[in-house]
Design an enzyme around this catalytic site. Structure first.
Site, PDB file in Angstrom:
ATOM      1  N   CYS A 162      59.835  40.144  -0.538  1.00 12.93           N
ATOM      2  CA  CYS A 162      60.532  39.295  -1.504  1.00 12.93           C
ATOM      3  C   CYS A 162      60.791  39.987  -2.835  1.00 12.93           C
ATOM      4  O   CYS A 162      61.316  39.381  -3.768  1.00 12.93           O
ATOM      5  CB  CYS A 162      59.741  38.009  -1.716  1.00 12.93           C
ATOM      6  SG  CYS A 162      59.485  37.124  -0.161  1.00 12.93           S
ATOM      7  N   HIS A 302      58.832  34.987 -10.824  1.00 11.32           N
ATOM      8  CA  HIS A 302      58.885  34.968  -9.350  1.00 11.32           C
ATOM      9  C   HIS A 302      58.549  33.564  -8.862  1.00 11.32           C
ATOM     10  O   HIS A 302      59.264  33.000  -8.037  1.00 11.32           O
ATOM     11  CB  HIS A 302      57.911  35.994  -8.785  1.00 11.32           C
ATOM     12  CG  HIS A 302      57.922  36.081  -7.292  1.00 11.32           C
ATOM     13  ND1 HIS A 302      59.040  36.452  -6.579  1.00 11.32           N
ATOM     14  CD2 HIS A 302      56.952  35.828  -6.368  1.00 11.32           C
ATOM     15  CE1 HIS A 302      58.769  36.432  -5.285  1.00 11.32           C
ATOM     16  NE2 HIS A 302      57.504  36.056  -5.134  1.00 11.32           N
ATOM     17  N   GLU A 313      50.706  35.158 -11.445  1.00  8.78           N
ATOM     18  CA  GLU A 313      51.809  35.596 -12.307  1.00  8.78           C
ATOM     19  C   GLU A 313      51.581  35.173 -13.753  1.00  8.78           C
ATOM     20  O   GLU A 313      51.857  35.940 -14.687  1.00  8.78           O
ATOM     21  CB  GLU A 313      53.139  35.054 -11.802  1.00  8.78           C
ATOM     22  CG  GLU A 313      54.327  35.589 -12.590  1.00  8.78           C
ATOM     23  CD  GLU A 313      55.676  35.281 -11.973  1.00  8.78           C
ATOM     24  OE1 GLU A 313      56.678  35.870 -12.406  1.00  8.78           O
ATOM     25  OE2 GLU A 313      55.730  34.437 -11.045  1.00  8.78           O
ATOM     26  N   LYS A 334      63.346  29.188  -8.463  1.00 10.63           N
ATOM     27  CA  LYS A 334      62.991  28.739  -7.112  1.00 10.63           C
ATOM     28  C   LYS A 334      62.638  27.259  -7.062  1.00 10.63           C
ATOM     29  O   LYS A 334      62.587  26.673  -5.975  1.00 10.63           O
ATOM     30  CB  LYS A 334      61.839  29.579  -6.556  1.00 10.63           C
ATOM     31  CG  LYS A 334      62.218  31.030  -6.291  1.00 10.63           C
ATOM     32  CD  LYS A 334      61.041  31.811  -5.715  1.00 10.63           C
ATOM     33  CE  LYS A 334      61.364  33.280  -5.559  1.00 10.63           C
ATOM     34  NZ  LYS A 334      61.477  34.000  -6.842  1.00 10.63           N
ATOM     35  N   HIS A 339      62.760  29.433  -1.998  1.00 13.06           N
ATOM     36  CA  HIS A 339      62.480  30.870  -1.989  1.00 13.06           C
ATOM     37  C   HIS A 339      63.445  31.565  -1.030  1.00 13.06           C
ATOM     38  O   HIS A 339      63.298  31.468   0.186  1.00 13.06           O
ATOM     39  CB  HIS A 339      61.032  31.108  -1.577  1.00 13.06           C
ATOM     40  CG  HIS A 339      60.553  32.505  -1.797  1.00 13.06           C
ATOM     41  ND1 HIS A 339      61.397  33.539  -2.171  1.00 13.06           N
ATOM     42  CD2 HIS A 339      59.307  33.063  -1.691  1.00 13.06           C
ATOM     43  CE1 HIS A 339      60.703  34.649  -2.286  1.00 13.06           C
ATOM     44  NE2 HIS A 339      59.438  34.385  -2.011  1.00 13.06           N
ATOM     45  N   PHE A 398      55.188  40.208  -0.082  1.00 14.49           N
ATOM     46  CA  PHE A 398      54.080  40.439   0.840  1.00 14.49           C
ATOM     47  C   PHE A 398      53.809  41.941   0.948  1.00 14.49           C
ATOM     48  O   PHE A 398      54.721  42.770   0.917  1.00 14.49           O
ATOM     49  CB  PHE A 398      54.434  39.914   2.230  1.00 14.49           C
ATOM     50  CG  PHE A 398      54.197  38.432   2.420  1.00 14.49           C
ATOM     51  CD1 PHE A 398      53.728  37.637   1.391  1.00 14.49           C
ATOM     52  CD2 PHE A 398      54.461  37.843   3.648  1.00 14.49           C
ATOM     53  CE1 PHE A 398      53.502  36.279   1.581  1.00 14.49           C
ATOM     54  CE2 PHE A 398      54.243  36.486   3.842  1.00 14.49           C
ATOM     55  CZ  PHE A 398      53.770  35.710   2.821  1.00 14.49           C
TER      56      PHE A 398
END
Length: 413
Positions: A162, A302, A313, A334, A339, A398
C-alpha cells in the site's frame, strides 16, 4: 539538481472517474463506500467496499481490447490518459527516450487469475487463456502505459504493497532530479475487490464489518473503528523537470520537493506501536526537502482505520514534528474512499496537490469520538480553509514498507 514539477493528474476512484469529481466529493465529505454489487457476498463476513462504479471499459478501449485488460490495467490506462491530457504534452515533440513510467500494483490481475483458475478446474488445462500471465502480472499497467505513449525511458513497477503510489512518485522524483529523465508517468492502480481477497482480509479481522452502515464504516482515528474498508482505483501524476515544463509552456500544478522511504524490519503485517519506521521515512523526506517541521502546513495521513495503524502513525507524527504535531492539520482521505491499496498513494497525492492549490483541507469523516491515543487535529467531519504551501503525504504497506512524499504549491522562484 533539477526541480521536479507536476503537470498532469488523473484519478479513477470510488468518488468519481476524474480529478474534479473526486476532489469536489472529498471536500464535501462524501463517502464512496457502499454495499458490494458485483459479487455474491451472501456468505462473506464483509459486504461493503469502495468500488468503482459505472466504469465503462468498452467505451474507453473498445470491447475487444477491454477483454484483454485486467481491471487494474484499465484503471491505470484511464487515469494516465487523463493525466497526459491535462499535461498538454505534445507526444510528437518530446524525446521519448527521456520519458518513463513508474506505475505499480500491489496485487495485479487477481480477478483474471481467479477466472482462469476456475477455467482450469472446470474445463481443463487446454482451455486456460494464453494471455493469463501478461494480464495478471503487476508490471503490466506500467508496460501498457509505456506502450501506449511510446515511453522508451526508465520503466518501473514498484510492489511495496500500500506504499506503492508514494514509492513510484518518490523514485521518479529522484530520477528526474538527477537529470536522467524529462518526464515520468507515476502512480499506482488496484482492482482487488474479489471473493478471495475479501474473504482473506475479513478472516484476518482486518476489515470493518459495519455492513449496515457502509458510509460510516471507514473511520480513521475514531474510538469506534473496527478495521479498514477495501477499495479500488488508480491515481496517476505526470512528473516533469521544471526546465522541460517551462520550455514547452506547461501549466504547473505543484512541485515534488521531498521523498523518504524506510522499512520497519519488524513484522509481515503489523506496524511497530511507536511508529519508528514511519517516522524514519518522514524525517528522510524532510531532510531531502531541506525543511524543518515548522515548514509543513498539512499532512495527508495513511490512516486506514485500524487501531494499531492509526495509533502508530499518530506516534510517528509526534516523533517527527514534536510540538508542531499539534499545530499541523492531519487529513485522512480513506475515511471517504476506503483503502485503495496500491492506488492510495497516487490518489492521495492528487488530493494533496488540489489542497495546496485551493487552500482547502478535506475532512476526516466519521470521526465522532477520537481514540484517546489519537489526539492530533484530524480536521473532523468538515473541510477547512487554510493557508497552505507545503504538505506531506504518508503511505505504508504490508511488510513494513514506509514512504513519505512532500509536495509544494508551485512558486516560480
Amino acid at each position: 539538481m533539477e526541480r521536479v514539477v507536476i503537470t498532469g493528474m488523473g484519478v479513477i476512484s470510488p468518488l468519481g472517474h476524474d480529478v474534479e469529481t473526486f476532489w469536489s466529493r472529498l471536500v464535501r465529505g462524501e463517502s464512496g463506500i457502499a454495499h458490494i454489487e458485483h459479487l455474491d457476498t451472501s456468505r462473506q463476513k464483509v459486504q461493503i467496499a469502495g468500488a468503482v462504479k459505472e466504469f465503462d471499459a468498452n467505451a474507453l478501449f473498445g470491447a475487444k481490447e477491454a477483454r484483454r485488460l485486467d481491471r487494474f490495467c484499465q484503471f491505470a490506462l484511464a487515469a494516465a490518459d487523463q493525466a497526459i491530457s491535462q499535461s498538454g504534452l505534445d507526444l510528437d515533440q518530446i524525446d521519448h527516450e527521456r520519458m518513463g513510467v513508474y506505475v505499480g500494483s500491489g496485487i495485479g490481475g487477481i480477478q483474471t487469475l481467479m477466472n482462469q483458475s476456475g477455467t482450469l478446474s472446470s474445463r481443463g488445462p487446454e482451455r486456460v487463456s494464453p494471455t493469463l500471465v501478461p494480464m495478471m502480472i503487476p508490471n503490466m499497467a506500467a508496460a501498457l502505459i509505456s506502450i501506449k505513449y511510446k515511453a522508451l525511458g526508465s520503466t518501473l513497477a514498484p510492489v511495496t504493497a500500500c506504499s506503492i503510489g508514494n514509492t513510484a512518485i518518490g523514485e521518479a522524483f529522484f530520477n528526474i532530479q538527477a537529470g536522467r529523465s524529462d518526464i515520468i508517468i507515476a502512480g499506482g492502480s488496484e482492482a482487488a475487490l474479489t471473493d478471495i481477497s475479501l474473504a482473506s482480509f475479513a478472516n484476518a479481522t482486518a476489515l470493518s464489518s459495519r455492513n449496515e452502515e457502509p458510509g460510516r464504516a471507514s473511520r480513521p482515528f475514531d474510538a469506534d473503528r473496527d478495521g479498514f474498508v477495501m477499495a479500488e482505483g488508480a491515481g496517476i501524476l505526470i512528473l516533469e523537470s521544471l526546465s522541460h515544463a517551462l520550455s514547452r509552456g506547461a501549466v504547473i500544478l505543484g512541485e515534488v520537493i521531498g521523498y523518504g522511504a524506510s522499512s520497519d524490519a519488524y513484522h509481515m503485517v503489523a506496524t511497530p506501536e511507536d511508529g519508528s519506521g514511519a517516522a524514519r521515512a518522514m524525517k528522510l523526506a524532510l531532510t531531502e526537502a531541506k525543511l524543518t517541521p515548522a515548514d509543513v502546513d498539512v499532512i495527508s495521513a495513511h490512516a486506514t482505520s485500524t487501531v494499531i495503524g492509526d495509533r502508530s502513525e499518530t506516534a510517528a507524527i509526534k516523533q517527527v514534528f514534536g510540538e508542531e504535531a499539534y499545530r499541523i492539520p492531519v487529513t485522512a482521505n480513506k475515511s471517504m474512499t476506503g483503502h485503495m491499496l496500491g492506488a492510495s498513494g497516487g490518489a492521495e497525492a492528487v488530493a494533496l496537490v488540489k489542497s495546496l492549490q485551493e487552500g482547502i483541507i478535506p475532512p476526516t469523516i466519521n470521526l465522532d469520538h477520537a481514540d484517546p491515543a489519537c489526539d492530533l487535529d484530524y480536521v473532523p467531519n468538515e473541510a477547512r480553509s487554510a493557508k497552505l504551501r507545503i504538505g506531506m503525504s504518508n503511505s505504508f504497506g504490508f511488510g513494513g514498507h514506509n514512504s513519505a512524499v512532500i509536495l509544494k504549491r508551485y512558486e516560480n522562484e
